[in-house]
Design a protein around this motif. Structure first.
Motif, PDB file in Angstrom:
ATOM      1  N   TYR A   1      43.855  35.871  40.153  1.00 47.00           N
ATOM      2  CA  TYR A   1      44.620  37.238  40.471  1.00 47.00           C
ATOM      3  C   TYR A   1      45.868  37.249  39.446  1.00 47.00           C
ATOM      4  O   TYR A   1      46.223  36.133  38.800  1.00 47.00           O
ATOM      5  CB  TYR A   1      45.546  37.576  41.828  1.00 47.00           C
ATOM      6  N   TRP A   2      46.312  38.443  38.856  1.00 44.83           N
ATOM      7  CA  TRP A   2      47.464  38.522  37.885  1.00 44.83           C
ATOM      8  C   TRP A   2      48.210  39.842  38.078  1.00 44.83           C
ATOM      9  O   TRP A   2      47.858  40.591  39.155  1.00 44.83           O
ATOM     10  CB  TRP A   2      46.742  38.493  36.390  1.00 44.83           C
ATOM     11  N   ASP A   3      49.262  39.845  37.402  1.00 45.81           N
ATOM     12  CA  ASP A   3      50.084  41.067  37.458  1.00 45.81           C
ATOM     13  C   ASP A   3      50.654  41.477  36.159  1.00 45.81           C
ATOM     14  O   ASP A   3      49.933  41.203  35.290  1.00 45.81           O
ATOM     15  CB  ASP A   3      51.281  40.683  38.469  1.00 45.81           C
TER      16      ASP A   3
ATOM     17  N   GLU B   1      46.935  50.642  30.061  1.00 45.84           N
ATOM     18  CA  GLU B   1      47.429  50.126  31.368  1.00 45.84           C
ATOM     19  C   GLU B   1      46.403  49.330  31.988  1.00 45.84           C
ATOM     20  O   GLU B   1      45.271  50.040  32.061  1.00 45.84           O
ATOM     21  CB  GLU B   1      48.294  51.057  31.869  1.00 45.84           C
ATOM     22  N   ALA B   2      46.586  48.402  32.882  1.00 44.64           N
ATOM     23  CA  ALA B   2      45.438  47.802  33.696  1.00 44.64           C
ATOM     24  C   ALA B   2      46.419  47.191  34.681  1.00 44.64           C
ATOM     25  O   ALA B   2      47.284  46.777  34.642  1.00 44.64           O
ATOM     26  CB  ALA B   2      44.486  46.691  32.817  1.00 44.64           C
TER      27      ALA B   2
ATOM     28  N   GLU C   1      50.803  53.842  45.181  1.00 47.74           N
ATOM     29  CA  GLU C   1      52.191  53.481  44.831  1.00 47.74           C
ATOM     30  C   GLU C   1      52.451  51.974  44.693  1.00 47.74           C
ATOM     31  O   GLU C   1      53.243  51.575  44.038  1.00 47.74           O
ATOM     32  CB  GLU C   1      53.138  53.943  46.064  1.00 47.74           C
ATOM     33  N   LEU C   2      51.569  51.134  45.436  1.00 45.13           N
ATOM     34  CA  LEU C   2      51.490  49.635  45.208  1.00 45.13           C
ATOM     35  C   LEU C   2      50.775  49.429  43.723  1.00 45.13           C
ATOM     36  O   LEU C   2      51.381  48.801  43.043  1.00 45.13           O
ATOM     37  CB  LEU C   2      50.478  49.069  46.138  1.00 45.13           C
TER      38      LEU C   2
ATOM     39  N   PRO D   1      55.739  48.701  38.686  1.00 45.33           N
ATOM     40  CA  PRO D   1      55.980  48.220  37.221  1.00 45.33           C
ATOM     41  C   PRO D   1      55.609  46.391  37.071  1.00 45.33           C
ATOM     42  O   PRO D   1      55.017  46.250  36.039  1.00 45.33           O
ATOM     43  CB  PRO D   1      57.378  48.176  36.940  1.00 45.33           C
ATOM     44  N   GLU D   2      55.898  45.793  38.313  1.00 51.78           N
ATOM     45  CA  GLU D   2      55.585  44.481  38.252  1.00 51.78           C
ATOM     46  C   GLU D   2      54.093  44.198  38.422  1.00 51.78           C
ATOM     47  O   GLU D   2      53.663  42.928  38.227  1.00 51.78           O
ATOM     48  CB  GLU D   2      56.361  43.811  39.344  1.00 51.78           C
TER      49      GLU D   2
END
Length: 398
Positions: A126-128, A241-242, A330-331, A335-336
């Motif tokens: 997983y990533w952000d 964006e991803a 919204e989640l 931005p993070e």
């Protein structure tokens, strides 16, 4: 399902030496947690810790594999015998079972277990917004098996891989697809041109902002992998964006279990109609979050542009659905959680359309010389097929 699992990427190979009437056999098994195979979900490609030890539990008629991370897996003796991979029991050229069921001893036993090797594969990560996107050279992927294997393994593990160095002209997504097999034909053609077009038949074919979405939830089986190649970039705007949809779904499950349950249980209508490769009018019902029988997230289906005005659900579920979808969106939009990047001519991004949601910031359109991306789809069946072939060619995996 069980015979399929035995042909999956090897995570720990061991040799089960059975009774005097049985031949030694090599059985390759995936690590799927502390559960029996009969109850286990299909595994992701690779990704297990190493094998610490293997032992036979004669009374329970199970083979127990203990893994380096402290977990264990249980494999029934009869299943192991049924799925023997030796040349007497499997037609190697077809990877198909040749053992007749009438010859299967359902009461088979096991004398000893010998650990033969200990391979470590892949698992989804997983990533952000802090993602360090995996990057490869386009030409190396086309011409070098090791580079191509690294690309596909990263695509499966991370969900997105960036390729640099492609010619800034149309036709490169088709070239890349030949490294795997073939493209998936859709109503928009084998490939499609993402440009600002008059009378656009898709919101992507405008210069406006595209909210985070997966492609083609209006199909019951959306494409699994997407390629986007930058031929020209806008002078202003157009950043991509991803978001890791699987990560966000798990986060929603923790933060708002009710919303997760609603989005994974209620089917939502999607629609798409128009004319491109041919005229079309498609409709589907999909969960926003698809899960398997074990509750594992397997696919995200969300595109606000093609979400139908038809809402085929009981009236008392309408408000909870909207509230749940709002919580998820919204989640996704925090931005993070959003990774932002800007493609330049010659850049090509490949990503998992079942896992990632992608979007685009609006851009300044300049007619014929405006932003131009070429896109294409593939299915995961073809991608995984090539990954397995490359694993065998590069590493000798079977």
């Amino acid at each position: 399902m069980l015979s399929y699992l035995t042909r999956w990427v090897s995570r720990g190979a061991f040799q089960a030496l059975k009774g005097a009437s049985s031949r030694p056999q090599l059985v390759k098994t995936p690590h799927i947690g502390n559960q029996t195979l009969a109850a286990a979900p299909l595994p992701f490609t690779g990704g297990s810790p190493g094998v610490r030890q293997a032992r036979a539990l004669d009374q329970e008629r199970l083979l127990q594999i203990d893994w380096d991370d402290g977990s264990c897996s249980l494999y029934p003796f009869t299943w192991l015998r049924d799925n023997c991979q030796c040349p007497h029991c499997t037609l190697q050229s077809a990877q198909a079972r040749s053992l007749l069921f009438s010859n299967l001893d359902v009461h088979t036993g096991m004398d000893q277990v010998q650990l033969m090797d200990n391979k470590v594969g892949l698992e989804r990560e997983y990533w952000d917004s802090s993602l360090q996107i995996p990057t490869a050279d386009f030409q190396e992927v086309l011409h070098d098996d090791k580079a191509a294997l690294a690309w596909l393994e990263a695509l499966r593990r991370i969900g997105i891989v960036y390729l640099r160095g492609a010619p800034a002209e149309q036709g490169q997504v088709a070239r890349l697809s030949q490294r795997i097999g073939y493209l998936r034909l859709t109503f928009y053609g084998h490939t499609w041109q993402v440009q600002d077009k008059p009378m656009a038949n898709n919101v992507a074919y405008t210069s406006g902002e595209l909210s985070l979405h997966t492609d083609y939830p209006a199909l019951h089986h959306p494409p699994g992998v997407q390629f986007l190649h930058c031929v020209r970039q806008a002078d202003q705007g157009g950043e991509s964006e991803a978001v890791d949809g699987f990560h966000m779904a798990e986060q929603l499950r923790r933060e708002d279990p009710e919303a997760f349950n609603i989005l994974s249980s209620l089917r939502v209508d999607f629609t798409d109609s128009g004319a491109d490769y041919c005229d079309f009018s498609v409709q589907s019902k999909n969960h926003i979050i698809d899960v398997d029988s074990e509750g594992r997230v397997t696919r995200i289906n969300y595109n606000n542009a093609t979400r139908d005005s038809v809402l085929d659900m009981p009236v008392h579920q309408v408000q909870p659905f909207y509230s749940s979808l709002k919580a998820f969106v919204e989640l996704l939009s925090r931005p993070e959680n959003v990774f932002t990047y800007r493609m330049e001519p010659g850049d090509l991004v490949t990503f998992d359309n079942w896992r990632l949601l992608h979007g685009r910031k609006s851009y300044l359109s300049r007619g014929q010389n405006s932003r131009h991306l070429e896109g294409a789809y593939l299915d995961w069946d073809e991608v995984m097929s090539r990954l397995r072939i490359l694993q065998k060619a590069v590493r000798g995996d079977s």
